[in-house]
Enzyme design. Structure first.
Site, PDB file in Angstrom:
ATOM      1  N   SER A 141      -5.562   5.044  10.100  1.00  0.00           N
ATOM      2  CA  SER A 141      -6.179   3.747  10.384  1.00  0.00           C
ATOM      3  C   SER A 141      -6.827   3.810  11.752  1.00  0.00           C
ATOM      4  CB  SER A 141      -5.117   2.645  10.370  1.00  0.00           C
ATOM      5  OG  SER A 141      -5.633   1.435  10.900  1.00  0.00           O
ATOM      6  N   TYR A 154      -2.877 -10.064  12.960  1.00  0.00           N
ATOM      7  CA  TYR A 154      -3.028  -8.657  12.617  1.00  0.00           C
ATOM      8  C   TYR A 154      -2.300  -7.769  13.611  1.00  0.00           C
ATOM      9  CZ  TYR A 154      -5.020  -4.533  10.476  1.00  0.00           C
ATOM     10  OH  TYR A 154      -5.165  -3.340   9.823  1.00  0.00           O
TER      11      TYR A 154
END
Length: 256
Positions: A141, A154
């Site tokens: 990621s 998030y």
């Protein structure tokens, strides 16, 4: 660009994909299957394997929780020849930093990092014993490199996602260094938010989603196909001189 337009052919090769039941892993299995590979699909959810086998007749389903070392060794220790490996399995357990528990921390590292080590060892040892080249792709990621400051929802995920994916980045490089002499390449893909079912939950709040997209120069998140195309490229001979690297599928976020 669609998967088919890449014109990659994996006929005669056997691939293993973890986290194959949903999202990126599922579409990677489908793309490899369509490109001629024999695919071993690994996930912990039996129902996902049943439906995937109907979509891709001939795949080899393996149901196991990769967070369990012993169960993984039993399920995959005798899996046989594998030429291509995609380490995609991961969990995203959301807790603010000050509330992270031992159980959540341990679970995150067992699935997101330790399983990559274990499954890669199983596959790489067989490649070396057979004297064949191979390609391993770790699905990481962009939070391996950067968090989302000011976006608390998030950021709760990036505490552990960032920690585990940061660890995966260095693991990828170490694997590439040690396995390179055996003609085994190891790389990663590092996407931004991907519009899988999990990603859609992250971006479900319109205000949050708008703010997050505005931080991306392309003003968009990544589609699953974008990530799959990068995985296929790294698995293929088209990237024959690429190892120890990561492809950012981040809509330009790290350039902003």
């Amino acid at each position: 660009m669609g998967v088919s337009s890449m014109q990659l052919n994996f006929s005669g090769l056997r691939a293993l994909v973890t986290g194959a039941g949903k999202g990126i892993g599922r579409d990677t299995v489908k793309a490899l299957h369509a490109s001629g590979a024999k695919v071993v699909a690994v996930t912990r959810t039996h129902a996902d394997l049943v439906s995937l086998a109907k979509e891709c007749p001939g795949i080899e389903p393996v149901c196991v929780d990769l967070g369990d070392w012993e169960a993984t060794e039993k399920a995959l220790g005798s899996i046989g020849p594998v030429d291509l490996l995609v380490n995609n399995a991961a969990v995203a357990l959301m807790q603010p930093f000050l509330e992270v528990t031992k159980e959540v921390f341990d679970r995150s590292f067992k699935v997101n990092v330790r399983s990559v080590l274990q499954v890669s060892q199983i596959v790489a040892r067989d490649m070396i014993n057979r004297g064949v080249p191979g390609s391993i792709v770790n699905v990481s990621s962009m939070v391996a490199y950067v968090t989302f400051p000011g976006l608390a929802t998030y950021s709760e995920c990036t505490i552990r996602c960032g920690s585990t994916k940061g660890a995966m980045t260095m693991l990828t490089k170490a694997m590439a260094m040690e396995l390179g002499p055996h003609k085994i390449r190891v790389n990663s893909v590092n996407p931004t938010v991907v519009l899988t079912d999990m990603g859609k939950k992250v971006s479900a709040n319109p205000d949050f989603s708008k703010k997050l997209k505005e931080r991306h120069p392309l003003r968009k998140f990544a589609e699953v196909e974008d990530v799959v195309n990068s995985i296929l490229f790294l698995l293929s001979d088209s990237s024959a001189s690429t190892s120890g690297s990561g492809i950012l599928v981040d809509a330009g976020y790290l350039a902003s």
